[in-house]
Design a protein around this motif. Sequence first.
Motif, mmCIF file in Angstrom:
data_model
loop_
_atom_site.group_PDB
_atom_site.id
_atom_site.type_symbol
_atom_site.label_atom_id
_atom_site.label_comp_id
_atom_site.label_asym_id
_atom_site.label_seq_id
_atom_site.Cartn_x
_atom_site.Cartn_y
_atom_site.Cartn_z
ATOM 1 N N UNK A 61 0.825 -1.208 0.000
ATOM 2 C CA UNK A 61 0.000 0.000 0.000
ATOM 3 C C UNK A 61 0.859 1.258 0.000
ATOM 4 N N UNK A 62 1.977 1.216 0.699
ATOM 5 C CA UNK A 62 2.850 2.396 0.738
ATOM 6 C C UNK A 62 3.545 2.630 -0.601
ATOM 7 N N UNK A 63 4.012 1.555 -1.221
ATOM 8 C CA UNK A 63 4.676 1.701 -2.522
ATOM 9 C C UNK A 63 3.670 2.110 -3.594
ATOM 10 N N UNK A 64 2.435 1.610 -3.491
ATOM 11 C CA UNK A 64 1.404 1.999 -4.451
ATOM 12 C C UNK A 64 1.064 3.481 -4.318
ATOM 13 N N UNK A 65 1.025 3.989 -3.089
ATOM 14 C CA UNK A 65 0.794 5.419 -2.896
ATOM 15 C C UNK A 65 1.947 6.230 -3.472
ATOM 16 N N UNK A 95 -11.008 -4.151 11.046
ATOM 17 C CA UNK A 95 -11.229 -2.807 11.572
ATOM 18 C C UNK A 95 -10.091 -2.310 12.455
ATOM 19 N N UNK A 96 -9.435 -3.233 13.185
ATOM 20 C CA UNK A 96 -8.366 -2.807 14.084
ATOM 21 C C UNK A 96 -7.158 -2.245 13.346
ATOM 22 N N UNK A 97 -7.099 -2.450 12.025
ATOM 23 C CA UNK A 97 -5.990 -1.906 11.240
ATOM 24 C C UNK A 97 -6.398 -0.705 10.379
ATOM 25 N N UNK A 98 -7.633 -0.283 10.475
ATOM 26 C CA UNK A 98 -8.099 0.800 9.608
ATOM 27 C C UNK A 98 -7.420 2.135 9.909
ATOM 28 N N UNK A 99 -7.169 2.408 11.175
ATOM 29 C CA UNK A 99 -6.538 3.690 11.515
ATOM 30 C C UNK A 99 -5.129 3.758 10.950
ATOM 31 N N UNK A 100 -4.383 2.640 11.023
ATOM 32 C CA UNK A 100 -3.034 2.627 10.436
ATOM 33 C C UNK A 100 -3.112 2.879 8.933
ATOM 34 N N UNK A 101 -4.063 2.273 8.257
ATOM 35 C CA UNK A 101 -4.214 2.483 6.818
ATOM 36 C C UNK A 101 -4.542 3.950 6.517
ATOM 37 N N UNK A 102 -5.459 4.507 7.258
ATOM 38 C CA UNK A 102 -5.797 5.921 7.035
ATOM 39 C C UNK A 102 -4.580 6.818 7.235
#
Length: 307
Positions: free
Chosen positions: A160-164, A176-183
């Motif tokens: 996800x980081x390389x794609x960004x 859901x517990x990982x959604x904040x890190x993704x945001x």
Amino acid sequence: MTKAVRYDEFGGIDVLRLDEIARPVPQDGQVLVETRAAGINPGEAAIRTGSMADIFPSTFPSGQGSDVAGVVTEVGLGVDEFSVGDEIIGFSNTRSAQAELVVVDVDNLTPKPPRVSWEVAGSLYVAGSAAWGAVHSVRLRKGDTVVVSAAAGGVGSLVVQLARRAGATVIGLAGRNNHEWLRSHDVIPVEYGDGVIDRIRDAAPSGIEAFIDTHGGGYVELALALGIDAERIDTIADFSAAAKHGVKTEPGPDAEPGAQVLAELAALIAEGHLEVPIANVYPLAQVRLAYAELERRHTHGKIVLVP
């Protein structure tokens, strides 16, 4: 003598043990590395169970592991690139990295930047190369939208980081517990599970150009159901689906991960442009516990072994 992870037959985590073995000796073009950290990966678990024996045959006793970071303690003949005392990041092609001492080909090494921790350095090659290769494989461009499964896992968190960085809008499938890190990494989080295809469509009303599957279990079919072209779907986990539907499983002819890519990823980490989340660190003697956690497939980031 020195210690290394070994197993004598295919099986579950109970076949793993820590053995005393003879001190390895580097040959021409090799160095001996005193391990500071060695990451673990799902592929190693699959090889150990025998489920990939047709692709990765084994001889016993077998060692385990590719990722390694440590300090050069001895150099073989013809090695000019590294000296005793150098801190390195590298990878073993002989399934031997989960050990106190590892022989590594000099071509598989890159210097460890001081700002990269041992735990991150030792877990970088397999996950980093897979992520780098997958992003290149689907030819992400600025303005594309890409979906990533298991987006907070060891490989997915790097994808996800390389794609960004490639300029894509990224939709990350995760609990859901990982959604904040993704945001926090400018990724649009979507919860996996029943109804996920509708949630993905809602998150991408203008359409989706690519899909990177780091989990398996039906995501190739889901990507095709979203109308994504097979040439822009990559899976690192579901090879039978890839063969059936003609999607990608490799980086492609213009992307060959190796020490050069390892150096590129390490530089991004040192400069603060890439984060490698570390889920847990275990001593080498607790290799069974480390793989038990890994095989539950709910970790955020990498699990690392240290001597």
